[in-house]
Scaffold this motif. Structure first.
Motif, PDB file in Angstrom:
ATOM      1  N   TRP A 268      11.584   1.959  -3.776  1.00  0.00           N
ATOM      2  CA  TRP A 268      11.562   0.507  -3.722  1.00  0.00           C
ATOM      3  C   TRP A 268      11.475  -0.002  -2.284  1.00  0.00           C
ATOM      4  O   TRP A 268      11.192  -1.157  -2.040  1.00  0.00           O
ATOM      5  CB  TRP A 268      12.867   0.005  -4.350  1.00  0.00           C
ATOM      6  N   SER A 269      11.703   0.889  -1.333  1.00  0.00           N
ATOM      7  CA  SER A 269      11.894   0.498   0.058  1.00  0.00           C
ATOM      8  C   SER A 269      10.692   0.846   0.934  1.00  0.00           C
ATOM      9  O   SER A 269      10.293   2.013   1.014  1.00  0.00           O
ATOM     10  CB  SER A 269      13.143   1.201   0.598  1.00  0.00           C
ATOM     11  N   SER A 270      10.176  -0.147   1.627  1.00  0.00           N
ATOM     12  CA  SER A 270       9.093   0.137   2.570  1.00  0.00           C
ATOM     13  C   SER A 270       9.619   0.944   3.760  1.00  0.00           C
ATOM     14  O   SER A 270       8.847   1.652   4.396  1.00  0.00           O
ATOM     15  CB  SER A 270       8.429  -1.158   3.033  1.00  0.00           C
ATOM     16  N   TYR A 271      10.916   0.856   4.033  1.00  0.00           N
ATOM     17  CA  TYR A 271      11.491   1.643   5.128  1.00  0.00           C
ATOM     18  C   TYR A 271      11.334   3.134   4.844  1.00  0.00           C
ATOM     19  O   TYR A 271      10.806   3.884   5.671  1.00  0.00           O
ATOM     20  CB  TYR A 271      12.974   1.284   5.326  1.00  0.00           C
ATOM     21  N   TRP A 272      11.788   3.579   3.667  1.00  0.00           N
ATOM     22  CA  TRP A 272      11.725   5.007   3.338  1.00  0.00           C
ATOM     23  C   TRP A 272      10.278   5.452   3.132  1.00  0.00           C
ATOM     24  O   TRP A 272       9.894   6.539   3.553  1.00  0.00           O
ATOM     25  CB  TRP A 272      12.574   5.331   2.109  1.00  0.00           C
ATOM     26  N   ALA A 273       9.469   4.608   2.515  1.00  0.00           N
ATOM     27  CA  ALA A 273       8.049   4.940   2.331  1.00  0.00           C
ATOM     28  C   ALA A 273       7.376   5.089   3.691  1.00  0.00           C
ATOM     29  O   ALA A 273       6.585   6.022   3.905  1.00  0.00           O
ATOM     30  CB  ALA A 273       7.355   3.873   1.501  1.00  0.00           C
TER      31      ALA A 273
ATOM     32  N   ASP B 239      -2.349   1.251  -3.473  1.00  0.00           N
ATOM     33  CA  ASP B 239      -2.658   0.126  -4.354  1.00  0.00           C
ATOM     34  C   ASP B 239      -1.411  -0.627  -4.824  1.00  0.00           C
ATOM     35  O   ASP B 239      -1.511  -1.508  -5.670  1.00  0.00           O
ATOM     36  CB  ASP B 239      -3.426   0.622  -5.584  1.00  0.00           C
ATOM     37  N   SER B 240      -0.267  -0.290  -4.262  1.00  0.00           N
ATOM     38  CA  SER B 240       0.992  -0.863  -4.736  1.00  0.00           C
ATOM     39  C   SER B 240       1.144  -2.337  -4.348  1.00  0.00           C
ATOM     40  O   SER B 240       1.133  -2.667  -3.162  1.00  0.00           O
ATOM     41  CB  SER B 240       2.173  -0.082  -4.164  1.00  0.00           C
ATOM     42  N   PRO B 241       1.314  -3.214  -5.336  1.00  0.00           N
ATOM     43  CA  PRO B 241       1.511  -4.628  -5.014  1.00  0.00           C
ATOM     44  C   PRO B 241       2.913  -4.929  -4.467  1.00  0.00           C
ATOM     45  O   PRO B 241       3.155  -6.007  -3.956  1.00  0.00           O
ATOM     46  CB  PRO B 241       1.289  -5.328  -6.358  1.00  0.00           C
ATOM     47  N   THR B 242       3.813  -3.969  -4.565  1.00  0.00           N
ATOM     48  CA  THR B 242       5.183  -4.207  -4.105  1.00  0.00           C
ATOM     49  C   THR B 242       5.422  -3.749  -2.667  1.00  0.00           C
ATOM     50  O   THR B 242       6.472  -4.039  -2.108  1.00  0.00           O
ATOM     51  CB  THR B 242       6.199  -3.494  -5.024  1.00  0.00           C
ATOM     52  N   GLN B 243       4.466  -3.053  -2.090  1.00  0.00           N
ATOM     53  CA  GLN B 243       4.631  -2.575  -0.718  1.00  0.00           C
ATOM     54  C   GLN B 243       3.830  -3.459   0.238  1.00  0.00           C
ATOM     55  O   GLN B 243       2.767  -3.967  -0.122  1.00  0.00           O
ATOM     56  CB  GLN B 243       4.169  -1.116  -0.594  1.00  0.00           C
ATOM     57  N   PRO B 244       4.314  -3.617   1.470  1.00  0.00           N
ATOM     58  CA  PRO B 244       3.574  -4.440   2.434  1.00  0.00           C
ATOM     59  C   PRO B 244       2.241  -3.806   2.816  1.00  0.00           C
ATOM     60  O   PRO B 244       2.055  -2.596   2.707  1.00  0.00           O
ATOM     61  CB  PRO B 244       4.512  -4.528   3.641  1.00  0.00           C
ATOM     62  N   GLN B 245       1.348  -4.647   3.295  1.00  0.00           N
ATOM     63  CA  GLN B 245       0.002  -4.205   3.620  1.00  0.00           C
ATOM     64  C   GLN B 245      -0.040  -3.041   4.627  1.00  0.00           C
ATOM     65  O   GLN B 245      -0.830  -2.112   4.439  1.00  0.00           O
ATOM     66  CB  GLN B 245      -0.813  -5.389   4.128  1.00  0.00           C
ATOM     67  N   PRO B 246       0.796  -3.034   5.675  1.00  0.00           N
ATOM     68  CA  PRO B 246       0.738  -1.892   6.602  1.00  0.00           C
ATOM     69  C   PRO B 246       1.045  -0.549   5.918  1.00  0.00           C
ATOM     70  O   PRO B 246       0.424   0.468   6.240  1.00  0.00           O
ATOM     71  CB  PRO B 246       1.792  -2.229   7.666  1.00  0.00           C
ATOM     72  N   ILE B 247       1.965  -0.549   4.972  1.00  0.00           N
ATOM     73  CA  ILE B 247       2.284   0.682   4.224  1.00  0.00           C
ATOM     74  C   ILE B 247       1.085   1.073   3.372  1.00  0.00           C
ATOM     75  O   ILE B 247       0.691   2.240   3.323  1.00  0.00           O
ATOM     76  CB  ILE B 247       3.548   0.482   3.350  1.00  0.00           C
ATOM     77  N   GLN B 248       0.473   0.107   2.706  1.00  0.00           N
ATOM     78  CA  GLN B 248      -0.700   0.373   1.881  1.00  0.00           C
ATOM     79  C   GLN B 248      -1.836   0.952   2.718  1.00  0.00           C
ATOM     80  O   GLN B 248      -2.491   1.901   2.303  1.00  0.00           O
ATOM     81  CB  GLN B 248      -1.176  -0.903   1.183  1.00  0.00           C
ATOM     82  N   HIS B 249      -2.051   0.401   3.899  1.00  0.00           N
ATOM     83  CA  HIS B 249      -3.143   0.876   4.758  1.00  0.00           C
ATOM     84  C   HIS B 249      -2.896   2.297   5.254  1.00  0.00           C
ATOM     85  O   HIS B 249      -3.834   3.112   5.303  1.00  0.00           O
ATOM     86  CB  HIS B 249      -3.350  -0.083   5.938  1.00  0.00           C
ATOM     87  N   ARG B 250      -1.665   2.589   5.624  1.00  0.00           N
ATOM     88  CA  ARG B 250      -1.342   3.955   6.068  1.00  0.00           C
ATOM     89  C   ARG B 250      -1.543   4.944   4.928  1.00  0.00           C
ATOM     90  O   ARG B 250      -2.077   6.043   5.121  1.00  0.00           O
ATOM     91  CB  ARG B 250       0.091   4.013   6.599  1.00  0.00           C
ATOM     92  N   ALA B 251      -1.109   4.552   3.726  1.00  0.00           N
ATOM     93  CA  ALA B 251      -1.297   5.415   2.555  1.00  0.00           C
ATOM     94  C   ALA B 251      -2.782   5.619   2.277  1.00  0.00           C
ATOM     95  O   ALA B 251      -3.217   6.737   1.955  1.00  0.00           O
ATOM     96  CB  ALA B 251      -0.592   4.819   1.340  1.00  0.00           C
TER      97      ALA B 251
END
Length: 141
Positions: free
Chosen positions: A89-94, A119-131
């Motif tokens: 649930w956490s962008s910190y741990w992700a 593609d996760s709508p619950t994570q911020p864009q920087p996390i999505q881009h890194r993934a």
């Protein structure tokens, strides 16, 4: 074969790495299975307590992976921890888990997890881009 109902004693445990300053420890039981325990926590299978292992992600990846690979145990605890963090649930741990992958920890068996994260709508864009970058690299090699 039923598991031994008696709790593991200090003599039965092989500590591998200290998780935090409160004494939470990742180690092995006599059969070579990953366990976790602490001064106020009973011995538990590590796979059932991945949440307790998240602080390991705050350390440099080589420190943790070296400790784990220097045992004769199954190394699947690292991908399990990374998957748990990436799905959290956490962008910190992700974000910390992505940092480990960016540092070279293999993405083996994490491609689908990265695909979901990008593609996760619950994570911020920087996390999505890194993934997305890690997913692209993993799927093109």
């Amino acid at each position: 074969m039923t598991p031994d109902p008696r709790p593991a004693t200090d003599d039965d445990r092989q500590p591998v790495i200290l998780i935090n300053k409160q004494g939470l420890t990742l180690g092995l039981d006599p059969t070579g299975a990953w366990i976790i325990w602490g001064p106020t926590n009973a011995v538990r299978p590590a796979q059932e307590r991945l949440l307790w292992l998240l602080p390991l992600l705050e350390r440099p990846p080589h420190e943790v992976t070296t400790a784990v690979t220097n045992t004769e145990a199954d190394e699947s605890i690292i991908p399990a921890l990374l998957r748990f963090a990436l799905e959290s649930w956490s962008s910190y741990w992700a974000g910390l888990a992505l940092g480990w992958l960016e540092a070279g920890v293999p993405t083996t068996n994490l491609i689908n997890t990265l695909a979901d994260l990008k593609d996760s709508p619950t994570q911020p864009q920087p996390i999505q881009h890194r993934a997305l970058q890690l997913w692209r690299t993993a799927t093109t090699t």
